[in-house]
Design a protein around this motif. Structure first.
Motif, PDB file in Angstrom:
ATOM      1  N   GLY A   1       1.051  -4.382  -6.160  1.00 48.09           N
ATOM      2  CA  GLY A   1       0.752  -3.382  -5.145  1.00 48.09           C
ATOM      3  C   GLY A   1       0.680  -3.938  -3.741  1.00 48.09           C
ATOM      4  N   GLN A   2       0.466  -5.252  -3.608  1.00 49.60           N
ATOM      5  CA  GLN A   2       0.458  -5.858  -2.284  1.00 49.60           C
ATOM      6  C   GLN A   2       1.895  -6.070  -1.804  1.00 49.60           C
ATOM      7  N   ASP A   3       2.038  -6.351  -0.521  1.00 53.42           N
ATOM      8  CA  ASP A   3       3.378  -6.571   0.023  1.00 53.42           C
ATOM      9  C   ASP A   3       3.273  -7.476   1.243  1.00 53.42           C
ATOM     10  N   LEU A   4       4.411  -8.016   1.631  1.00 53.61           N
ATOM     11  CA  LEU A   4       4.471  -8.808   2.852  1.00 53.61           C
ATOM     12  C   LEU A   4       4.186  -7.921   4.058  1.00 53.61           C
ATOM     13  N   PRO A   5       3.632  -8.465   5.132  1.00 52.82           N
ATOM     14  CA  PRO A   5       3.442  -7.671   6.350  1.00 52.82           C
ATOM     15  C   PRO A   5       4.780  -7.142   6.860  1.00 52.82           C
ATOM     16  N   PRO A   6       4.780  -6.000   7.531  1.00 49.97           N
ATOM     17  CA  PRO A   6       6.027  -5.465   8.078  1.00 49.97           C
ATOM     18  C   PRO A   6       6.752  -6.473   8.958  1.00 49.97           C
ATOM     19  N   PHE A   7       8.069  -6.514   8.813  1.00 43.96           N
ATOM     20  CA  PHE A   7       8.967  -7.337   9.625  1.00 43.96           C
ATOM     21  C   PHE A   7       8.712  -8.845   9.438  1.00 43.96           C
ATOM     22  N   SER A   8       8.286  -9.198   8.243  1.00 48.06           N
ATOM     23  CA  SER A   8       8.066 -10.611   7.940  1.00 48.06           C
ATOM     24  C   SER A   8       9.382 -11.384   7.928  1.00 48.06           C
ATOM     25  N   MET A   9       9.254 -12.693   8.063  1.00 49.93           N
ATOM     26  CA  MET A   9      10.406 -13.564   7.923  1.00 49.93           C
ATOM     27  C   MET A   9      10.723 -13.726   6.439  1.00 49.93           C
ATOM     28  N   THR A  10      11.899 -13.279   6.038  1.00 50.88           N
ATOM     29  CA  THR A  10      12.386 -13.445   4.681  1.00 50.88           C
ATOM     30  C   THR A  10      13.728 -14.166   4.752  1.00 50.88           C
ATOM     31  N   PHE A  11      14.234 -14.623   3.610  1.00 54.27           N
ATOM     32  CA  PHE A  11      15.541 -15.284   3.671  1.00 54.27           C
ATOM     33  C   PHE A  11      16.623 -14.292   4.075  1.00 54.27           C
ATOM     34  N   ALA A  12      16.469 -13.008   3.715  1.00 53.02           N
ATOM     35  CA  ALA A  12      17.439 -12.010   4.127  1.00 53.02           C
ATOM     36  C   ALA A  12      17.425 -11.835   5.650  1.00 53.02           C
ATOM     37  N   LYS A  13      16.250 -11.787   6.227  1.00 55.45           N
ATOM     38  CA  LYS A  13      16.143 -11.660   7.689  1.00 55.45           C
ATOM     39  C   LYS A  13      16.719 -12.890   8.378  1.00 55.45           C
TER      40      LYS A  13
ATOM     41  N   SER B   1       3.399   2.236  -2.039  1.00 56.90           N
ATOM     42  CA  SER B   1       2.078   2.465  -2.616  1.00 56.90           C
ATOM     43  C   SER B   1       1.224   3.259  -1.635  1.00 56.90           C
ATOM     44  N   ARG B   2       0.576   4.323  -2.123  1.00 59.48           N
ATOM     45  CA  ARG B   2      -0.235   5.162  -1.242  1.00 59.48           C
ATOM     46  C   ARG B   2      -1.359   4.368  -0.577  1.00 59.48           C
ATOM     47  N   ALA B   3      -1.783   3.290  -1.194  1.00 55.03           N
ATOM     48  CA  ALA B   3      -2.870   2.498  -0.625  1.00 55.03           C
ATOM     49  C   ALA B   3      -2.513   1.957   0.757  1.00 55.03           C
ATOM     50  N   HIS B   4      -1.206   1.753   1.023  1.00 55.02           N
ATOM     51  CA  HIS B   4      -0.789   1.205   2.313  1.00 55.02           C
ATOM     52  C   HIS B   4      -0.943   2.221   3.440  1.00 55.02           C
ATOM     53  N   TYR B   5      -1.151   3.494   3.109  1.00 55.34           N
ATOM     54  CA  TYR B   5      -1.330   4.512   4.139  1.00 55.34           C
ATOM     55  C   TYR B   5      -2.805   4.840   4.388  1.00 55.34           C
ATOM     56  N   GLU B   6      -3.701   4.134   3.744  1.00 55.01           N
ATOM     57  CA  GLU B   6      -5.142   4.313   3.950  1.00 55.01           C
ATOM     58  C   GLU B   6      -5.506   5.799   3.903  1.00 55.01           C
ATOM     59  N   PRO B   7      -5.362   6.441   2.745  1.00 55.68           N
ATOM     60  CA  PRO B   7      -5.633   7.884   2.655  1.00 55.68           C
ATOM     61  C   PRO B   7      -7.034   8.232   3.145  1.00 55.68           C
ATOM     62  N   ILE B   8      -7.122   9.325   3.878  1.00 55.60           N
ATOM     63  CA  ILE B   8      -8.415   9.804   4.382  1.00 55.60           C
ATOM     64  C   ILE B   8      -9.011  10.824   3.419  1.00 55.60           C
ATOM     65  N   ASP B   9      -8.191  11.764   2.959  1.00 58.47           N
ATOM     66  CA  ASP B   9      -8.691  12.761   2.011  1.00 58.47           C
ATOM     67  C   ASP B   9      -7.520  13.246   1.157  1.00 58.47           C
ATOM     68  N   ASP B  10      -7.373  12.656  -0.018  1.00 56.87           N
ATOM     69  CA  ASP B  10      -6.357  13.159  -0.933  1.00 56.87           C
ATOM     70  C   ASP B  10      -6.983  13.488  -2.286  1.00 56.87           C
TER      71      ASP B  10
END
Length: 479
Positions: free
Chosen positions: A89-101, A138-147
């Protein structure tokens, strides 16, 4: 860069500034279920043919024996704790350095077809094209306020391992259909990118990194009828396996250990083998598609690997997440272009590389293959530098081998469990806050390849255990 990072030597093909790169990847493929690995039952002609002209890494390991961390660490060239992806469920920070980048920064079209398993809102992660993707945030990345008014539908998310085994057999499940879409989309991309019969504007002048990433042979164990029928009378399943008396190594990841009859074990094993063959068939279609588009594949770098293995009933366990070889070891082939194979004196064949290596080493390796300088430490995820190193010196013969602490592969799980392999010794540590915990384990693969005993208290390994504990602390695993 990390302590093993090295600057690329830019091994380029004569007359070609930057070669094309094909990266083939499957999911949950045991390293030993392949013809090139010595399995006499499974049919993998495509991978076997590549292996004949590849560096075959016989001791390659995943940085984490579970899908999401393994794949993000591969992309970042870092261990789970370094890049901050230690759990599902975790992920790299947006716009991270990857080998593709990084390769995109050096002029490459970077196209991925199929699975990447990014869970965050930034789904490209350095790829210029994502085709038939598994794009799901993953919905967790959007910090739901009320779902709370919209509860999740009922269901299990996945079957227990028990049900996975009992349900195995002939079938056409969602993973099979995903891989068929990936196959068709890859062939469409190849035609549109390099041929383009409609608008006569192919993009072939720009070097391309093409990754084809499939879901099989990941469970559920569903297989084509013809392949399943072929393997059912031929496979030899793991049966009557002794289970380790250890809180972590003696249990499966999801629910209780599988209880199945010999017939049920055989069916699940046959389905798994059939799925491995299906993957090989799809990869053969991709190679044929590139050749139809006019490519000489001897000019390409070709990589094949998987994110982790599958226990397949060994030690009484199924699935992954354990530091046994069946789960933590991965197949890894790297086939350089013919000009380099000849320059390195391969004599028309391949070579086995026995050093301990990791999927995180592919970042620097792909940069070297593509003539891209390694990123500065400050450019990498968390500014921590790469934990991996290029494997080209091992392939070229520049390095006959690596000794001491450099002959090392590290794997982590859940932020609490750690594996360090050096030489033939594999050290396992489980922190006090691990969900399962358990005492330290040392496995001597040289004298105990079946991983049947804990050698942690054997006097002959006392100095090695002290070194492992020191390295454990340097990796941030205390206790």
């Amino acid at each position: 860069m990390g302590r093993r990072g090295v600057a690329p030597g830019c091994f380029m093909i004569p007359g070609v500034d930057r070669p094309n790169i094909l990266f083939l990847m499957s999911d949950q493929h045991r390293a030993d279920v392949a013809g090139f690995a010595g399995d006499a039952v499974v049919r993998t002609p495509t991978l076997d043919r590549l292996a004949c002209e590849s560096a075959v890494f016989t001791s390659a390991y995943t940085p984490s024996p579970i899908c999401v961390p393994a794949r993000q660490c591969l992309m970042a060239g870092q261990l789970p704790r370094t890049c901050g992806v230690e759990r599902f469920g975790q992920d790299l920070p947006p716009f991270s350095m990857t080998f593709a980048k990084r390769l995109a920064q050096f002029g490459y079209t970077t196209a991925c077809v199929g699975k990447l398993h990014h869970m965050g809102p930034e789904q490209m992660q350095g790829w210029t094209h994502r085709i038939a993707p598994d794009a799901e945030v993953s919905r967790a990345h959007y910090e739901p306020i009320d779902d709370t008014a919209y509860p999740e539908e009922g269901g299990t998310g996945k079957w227990t391992n028990q049900k996975e085994v009992l349900r195995a057999g002939v079938g056409d499940g969602p993973y099979q259909r995903f891989d068929e879409r990936a196959r068709a989309a890859t062939l469409d991309f190849i035609r549109d990118h390099w041929v383009d019969p409609f608008y006569d504007r192919p993009a072939g002048a720009r070097p391309t990194l093409l990754k084809v990433s499939l879901l099989q042979p990941h469970y559920p164990f569903f297989a084509d009828a013809d392949k399943f029928e072929y393997y059912l009378p031929r496979v030899v399943p793991y049966a009557d396996e002794a289970v380790w008396d250890h809180p972590s190594l003696g249990r499966t990841q999801h629910g209780p250990n599988v209880q199945a009859s010999p017939r049920e074990l055989r069916r699940a094993t046959a389905a798994y083998y059939a799925m491995v063959e299906k993957v090989d068939t799809i990869f053969g279609d991709v190679l044929a598609g590139l050749e139809r588009a006019g490519h000489d594949l001897d000019d390409w770098w070709i990589v094949y690997t998987s994110d982790h293995g599958e226990m397949l009933g060994e030690h009484g366990l199924w699935e992954k997440s354990r530091f046994f070889e069946g789960s933590v070891k991965v197949p890894l082939l790297i086939r350089p272009p013919r000009a380099l194979r000849e320059a390195w004196g391969w004599g028309g064949g391949g070579r086995a590389v026995d050093a301990n290596v990791s999927l995180i080493d592919l970042f620097a390796t792909l940069c070297e293959a593509g003539g891209a300088a390694l990123p500065a430490k400050s450019e990498t995820v968390s500014g921590a530098g790469l934990d991996g190193r290029s494997l080209v010196p091992l392939m070229s013969g520049e390095a006959a081998g690596i000794a001491g602490g450099e002959n090392e592969a590290v794997s982590q799980f859940g932020g609490t469990d750690l594996m360090i392999r050096r030489g033939d010794l594999k050290y396992l540590f489980f922190a006090s806050d691990s969900p399962t915990g358990g005492p330290e384990v040392l496995i001597d693969l040289g004298s105990d390849p079946g991983e049947l005993r804990n050698a942690i208290d054997e006097p002959r390994h006392a100095d090695a255990v002290m070194d492992f504990r020191e390295r454990r602390g340097a990796l941030g695993f205390g206790g």
